[in-house]
Write an enzyme that holds these catalytic residues in place. Sequence first.
Site, PDB file in Angstrom:
ATOM      1  N   ASP C 157       0.858  -1.178   0.000  1.00 26.94           N
ATOM      2  CA  ASP C 157       0.000   0.000   0.000  1.00 26.94           C
ATOM      3  C   ASP C 157       0.901   1.237   0.000  1.00 26.94           C
ATOM      4  O   ASP C 157       1.474   1.597   1.029  1.00 26.94           O
ATOM      5  CB  ASP C 157      -0.911   0.020   1.238  1.00 26.94           C
ATOM      6  N   LYS C 220      -6.819   3.252  -3.355  1.00 23.18           N
ATOM      7  CA  LYS C 220      -7.233   3.259  -1.949  1.00 23.18           C
ATOM      8  C   LYS C 220      -7.392   4.710  -1.518  1.00 23.18           C
ATOM      9  O   LYS C 220      -6.623   5.582  -1.927  1.00 23.18           O
ATOM     10  CB  LYS C 220      -6.139   2.546  -1.141  1.00 23.18           C
ATOM     11  N   LYS C 256     -10.225   0.172  -2.402  1.00 20.91           N
ATOM     12  CA  LYS C 256     -10.117  -0.002  -0.948  1.00 20.91           C
ATOM     13  C   LYS C 256     -10.382   1.313  -0.227  1.00 20.91           C
ATOM     14  O   LYS C 256      -9.517   2.187  -0.192  1.00 20.91           O
ATOM     15  CB  LYS C 256      -8.725  -0.533  -0.584  1.00 20.91           C
TER      16      LYS C 256
END
Lengths: 287, 494, 320
Positions: C157, C220, C256
């Site tokens: 991430d 995300k 996400k």
Amino acid sequence: MAGLNSTKLHVAKTIKLYISGAFPRTESGRSFPVYLFNSKKIYAHLCRASRKDLRNAVAAAKSAQAGWCGRSAYNRSQILYRMAEMMEGKRNEFIEIFVQTLGYSSAEANDVVEQAIDALVYYAGFADKFQQLIGAVNPVSGPHHNFTTPEAVGVVALICAEKFDFSRFVGQIAAITCSGNSTVVLLAQDGAAVLAPLAEVFATSDLPGGVINLLSGFAEELAPHLAGHMEIDSICLARNDENMRAAVKEDAVFNLKRIVDNPANELSLAQILQFVEYKTVWHPIGF
Amino acid sequence: MAKVKNSAESVNGDRFKFEYAPAPEAIDMVKIKKENKLFINGKWVSGKSEKFFETINPANGEKLAELTEADAQDVDRAVKAARKAFNGEWSKISGKERGRYLFRIARIIQERSRELAVLETMDNGKPIKESRDFDVPQLAANFFYFAGWADKLEYLFNGKSVQPLGIAGQIIPWNFPLLMAAWKLAPALAAGNCVVLKPAETTSLTALLLTEIIEESGLPAGVVNVITGAGKTGAALVNHPDVDKIAFTGSTEVGKTIARSTVKSKKILTLELGGKSAHIVYEDAAIEQAVEAVVGGIYFNQGHVCCAGSRLLVEESIAPVFVHKLKHRMASLRVGDPLDKNTDIGAINSRSELDKIKKLVAAARNEGYEYFETAATALPEKGYFINPCFFNNVASSANICRREVFGPVLAIQTFRTPAEAIKKANDTAYGLAAGIWSEKGSKIHKTAAGLKAGVIWANTYNKFDPASPFGGYNESGWGREGGRHGLLSYVEVK
Amino acid sequence: MQNGISIQKHDGVHVPILAEPIDEVMLGERALSFTRRSIKKQSKLAAIYKCIEMIDLTTLEGADTIGKVRQLCSKARFPVTAEFSEELSHYKNFKAVPTVAAVCVYPAMVATAKEALAGTKIRVASVATAFPAGQILLETRLRDVRDAVSAGADEIDMVINRGAFLTGDYQTVYDEIVQVKEVCGDTHLKVILETGELATCDNVRLASEIAMQAGADFIKTSTGKVSPAATMPVTLIMLQAILDFYERTGKIIGMKPAGGIRNAKQAIHYLCMVNEVMGPRWLTPELFRFGASSLLNDLLKQVYKQITGRYAYEKSFSLD
């Protein structure tokens, strides 16, 4: 021609209609006489407008309306004030007509012209203010900017009162046009000789052709055609004839024309607002 | 331009399917009387002719109750009661007190909101989420808004005093039964008028429940009278000589009949009539949100909305993408039981409306226009339902582009320039509303200025607020409702 | 006509990046509509299970220790005790509680998590690129990624360079993601936009496009360290960007939302949004994740409620 019976053999003025900024004769070739007050002496032969003249006037008003409405309010204000200036310049011509054809005293005639000039100046000054008085920013719940503005209704037909009332109908014309409407005016028969100098006032005030159209003729004949004409958005009916009123209102329903029934004889904000629509615009507020 | 692919295609069979289980709103708190009376002079009374008619639940076609059909004598009783109240008690109480009654009514509405919402959905067929989140909150908001005006009428019109008109005969439609009652009652009462209200014959039950609330508020007898019935009852009210003001919301056709029947009277009319409102989407629009607004603009309340954005004008350069996204969005609309909290599109209000819509759809299909309909759910077997649909590439001359359908049917056209968009938008006898989607401010303002419509939703659609004037140009009616301008429709400026 | 910018790829080719404008208010209305969905009964239970499967169970604290991470991994493997499952198994609609999708930790904790989760299908995600600010020289950020990958992270991430983005240097934003992606190799790359710092809807949409063009496997919303973190409207912008990107390119990108999703009700609203905007295809942990920590326990409480009809209390489940 006006002033046929004056003592000298001067050149009399032919009184015609005022349509689309031009001065046509009625296409019908018909006329009706206006007499010197309290006499059988002809003052002038006026055009007796036909439904075709009316149709042309409405077409002129329709095509002029968007442009007139699109002018800045300041510009409309200037032009209305210019009308007052031009009327001032023609004061004596108006007085002469009122004295000769309606039997007014000079003082009375002068007062009437004064009031008409007042009306023009009054609405000239209102052209860029009524929006602030009746417009609104509405406090809606939620993230939206919401505002209401008055907008010209479109083409307004003005059927003048049976009894000629110069300052009243000039005031009505000013109230109608200051917001951006165009108009077709059917003058009262008895004072219709005023059409000539009045049209000249409009024609020399930088007013775009077609914004104000003046017809002389018979209301009984023309009112039904105005009432039923689908390009007319609103009718200002100043006549007291109950039958005509009912008939006009009934025909007006075909396109749901707004009817302004017997408007008050006053200079006021309310007079302007009878000839506007309210447009409300919403817009979100966000990033 | 983006290449369009169908995102719904399947890759594998073993996929989680997220079905929404039925989530019906409970109806146990709604008590419906079998037979309903008229409310005249503060009392529930029987009709003189003792005739009744049925009101049904359009979601299943079952009878909900019987309503009294008021005749001319009943109308006369109601108008007399209103006149008595107007000349008597109501004219003596102060604006402050009038406001107090309206505030009270607003509060009771909030307290009984669930009951009102459920009954509205049962009687009208609209989804519970709309009656709960839109109609009833707006109902209360309108009473609150106008309550505050009652003691401030001296500020209503610059430099002038205002007076109530007298007796207002108010005829309301079936698409927003409660909300339209509020639009009529609240300003009329705030301004000091007395009222005879006639709800639509297919949707009177919530008006009667609202009447109970008004009764609970202690409003003096005769100030509000409510009579039920159909066209004949309405005509008797319109033609009653002692009515000073007629406020009507409904079809342009009936509006014109009312206007004609009052030409010989001094009655003052406001008319909120039909529309064929254009929703303009420019190529520089926020496209996803424009799709959302177009969907809400036409499918909200089953399209039974006078200001529905029933004509989509989309700039030709983005038309294929836009239509693709529209189809995708429509596929998630849930048509079904109006009482289910997940229903987006409920029942068409009556069999006759459903038949009318189907006829217009069939005619347009016969004319050969590209047709599309979809929904996320299967249509219920009972009741009056139809899938949301649109016609693409429709000609301006097509009936489906000119005639008000008053159902979930959209007509799509394209345009090339802003001037053409404005021209096409104005190419209608109506002039109620319009939508504009563009991210360019100057373009929005110029377009808004060119549109002949009373309500312009720029980068939004179908927004309503008690403070915001509503009403149309041309054949969409006379006058405004809502806000300061709406209140002016209920007073005489002295 | 489309608004947009152009990015130059490695090979010198320019790729157009769409800059679709977003109207915040109508966006918000659509997002709000999903919170009005009423998900009941068997639909609710199915949705809750799906949400559990989609969780990236997260701990990203300065105070993280090996002990804490092991504890979290244990929770990931066994969200409920065997005893609990046994109790519930007597009810007719019982189904075994699934495990979460992944555990999300700092790079220094990847090895610990990897070891604790050995033998399970639970993946280890690691934030990298000098999470959360990313205000460190690129070389160091790439090294951060390399370390996490070599420690065994299944998913990375990363944070985008918001400084570059906000100065309009989209090329740098793009180039950095491309470089991180190169370092990742086969390791899944989630690109964190940190929408709370991008501030406008249009920026979120543009950043989504850049990230997807640059090779993100997931986009995300947030680090969870900036407020606002994930919101429904912001997630909706990104979902629509994903859908558009798929329709243009055929590439399927995951989503996400992270931070701020604390209870089952919220999570189900997100699930409705994904279902209605994207269709059922995206309703899988391969394409949708929740970055969350306290969400899991609330979902478990709802499992208990749905199955037994009784409301659970805090003590029904371990804290972490």
